[in-house]
Design a protein around this motif. Structure first.
Motif, PDB file in Angstrom:
ATOM      1  N   UNK A   1       0.830  -1.210   0.000  1.00  0.00           N
ATOM      2  CA  UNK A   1       0.000   0.000   0.000  1.00  0.00           C
ATOM      3  C   UNK A   1       0.864   1.260   0.000  1.00  0.00           C
ATOM      4  N   UNK A   2       1.939   1.249   0.750  1.00  0.00           N
ATOM      5  CA  UNK A   2       2.798   2.431   0.856  1.00  0.00           C
ATOM      6  C   UNK A   2       3.401   2.805  -0.499  1.00  0.00           C
ATOM      7  N   UNK A   3       3.908   1.831  -1.233  1.00  0.00           N
ATOM      8  CA  UNK A   3       4.484   2.082  -2.551  1.00  0.00           C
ATOM      9  C   UNK A   3       3.419   2.625  -3.506  1.00  0.00           C
ATOM     10  N   UNK A   4       2.266   1.991  -3.496  1.00  0.00           N
ATOM     11  CA  UNK A   4       1.165   2.397  -4.366  1.00  0.00           C
ATOM     12  C   UNK A   4       0.709   3.814  -4.030  1.00  0.00           C
ATOM     13  N   UNK A   5       0.568   4.094  -2.735  1.00  0.00           N
ATOM     14  CA  UNK A   5       0.106   5.410  -2.295  1.00  0.00           C
ATOM     15  C   UNK A   5       1.113   6.505  -2.661  1.00  0.00           C
ATOM     16  N   UNK A   6       2.400   6.176  -2.667  1.00  0.00           N
ATOM     17  CA  UNK A   6       3.406   7.149  -3.100  1.00  0.00           C
ATOM     18  C   UNK A   6       3.164   7.523  -4.560  1.00  0.00           C
ATOM     19  N   UNK A   7       2.865   6.539  -5.387  1.00  0.00           N
ATOM     20  CA  UNK A   7       2.538   6.808  -6.790  1.00  0.00           C
ATOM     21  C   UNK A   7       1.323   7.701  -6.920  1.00  0.00           C
ATOM     22  N   UNK A   8       0.293   7.409  -6.138  1.00  0.00           N
ATOM     23  CA  UNK A   8      -0.936   8.215  -6.173  1.00  0.00           C
ATOM     24  C   UNK A   8      -0.650   9.641  -5.704  1.00  0.00           C
ATOM     25  N   UNK A   9       0.106   9.772  -4.628  1.00  0.00           N
ATOM     26  CA  UNK A   9       0.411  11.082  -4.069  1.00  0.00           C
ATOM     27  C   UNK A   9       1.132  11.968  -5.093  1.00  0.00           C
ATOM     28  N   UNK A  10       2.165  11.434  -5.721  1.00  0.00           N
ATOM     29  CA  UNK A  10       2.901  12.220  -6.708  1.00  0.00           C
ATOM     30  C   UNK A  10       2.079  12.465  -7.968  1.00  0.00           C
ATOM     31  N   UNK A  11       1.213  11.540  -8.319  1.00  0.00           N
ATOM     32  CA  UNK A  11       0.319  11.771  -9.451  1.00  0.00           C
ATOM     33  C   UNK A  11      -0.591  12.954  -9.155  1.00  0.00           C
ATOM     34  N   UNK A  12      -1.133  12.997  -7.958  1.00  0.00           N
ATOM     35  CA  UNK A  12      -2.035  14.095  -7.597  1.00  0.00           C
ATOM     36  C   UNK A  12      -1.298  15.433  -7.571  1.00  0.00           C
TER      37      UNK A  12
END
Length: 127
Positions: A35-46
């Motif tokens: 989840x942490x890796x995935x959420x990092x991707x989402x955070x930077x995408x946003x």
């Protein structure tokens, strides 16, 4: 060109919300360690979807090549940085142990983010 950046920023922000919800709910059930890796991707995408929106608004006032390059770099950064983190998570979920050269794509995407911010900054100093 401004409408393109506005449309891309809006679409990528909407997709970020969808992916964030998936990560927070479904991915947490399937693979809590990813989840942490995935959420990092989402955070930077946003962050960079909002940067694209900003470029779409500012390019009318600062119609320079550096502003256009900022938008291009933000878009490439999202694809490479966030996309590689999503792919790494998907490969891990599929049981793939050897990720090959996919891991090197993430920092290249990060470099595009940095170059995009530098281009944006330079746009404000042009006459």
């Amino acid at each position: 060109m401004s409408k393109l950046y506005l449309a891309l920023g809006s679409a990528l922000a909407g997709l970020g919300v969808i992916l964030g919800a998936f990560g927070a709910h479904k991915l947490k059930e399937i693979m809590p360690e990813s989840v942490s890796t995935f959420q990092t991707g989402v955070q930077y995408q946003m962050y960079h979807a909002f940067a694209l929106l900003m470029v779409g608004i500012l390019i009318e006032r600062f119609p320079f090549r550096t502003m256009n390059w900022a938008g291009i770099c933000f878009l490439i950064g999202i694809v490479l940085f966030s996309g590689s983190l999503y792919a790494l998570t998907a490969l891990k979920a599929g049981g793939k142990v050897g990720l090959g050269g996919l891991g090197i794509i993430t920092p290249i995407g990060g470099l595009f983010f940095i170059v995009g911010w530098i281009c944006l900054l330079l746009s404000f100093f042009k006459k």
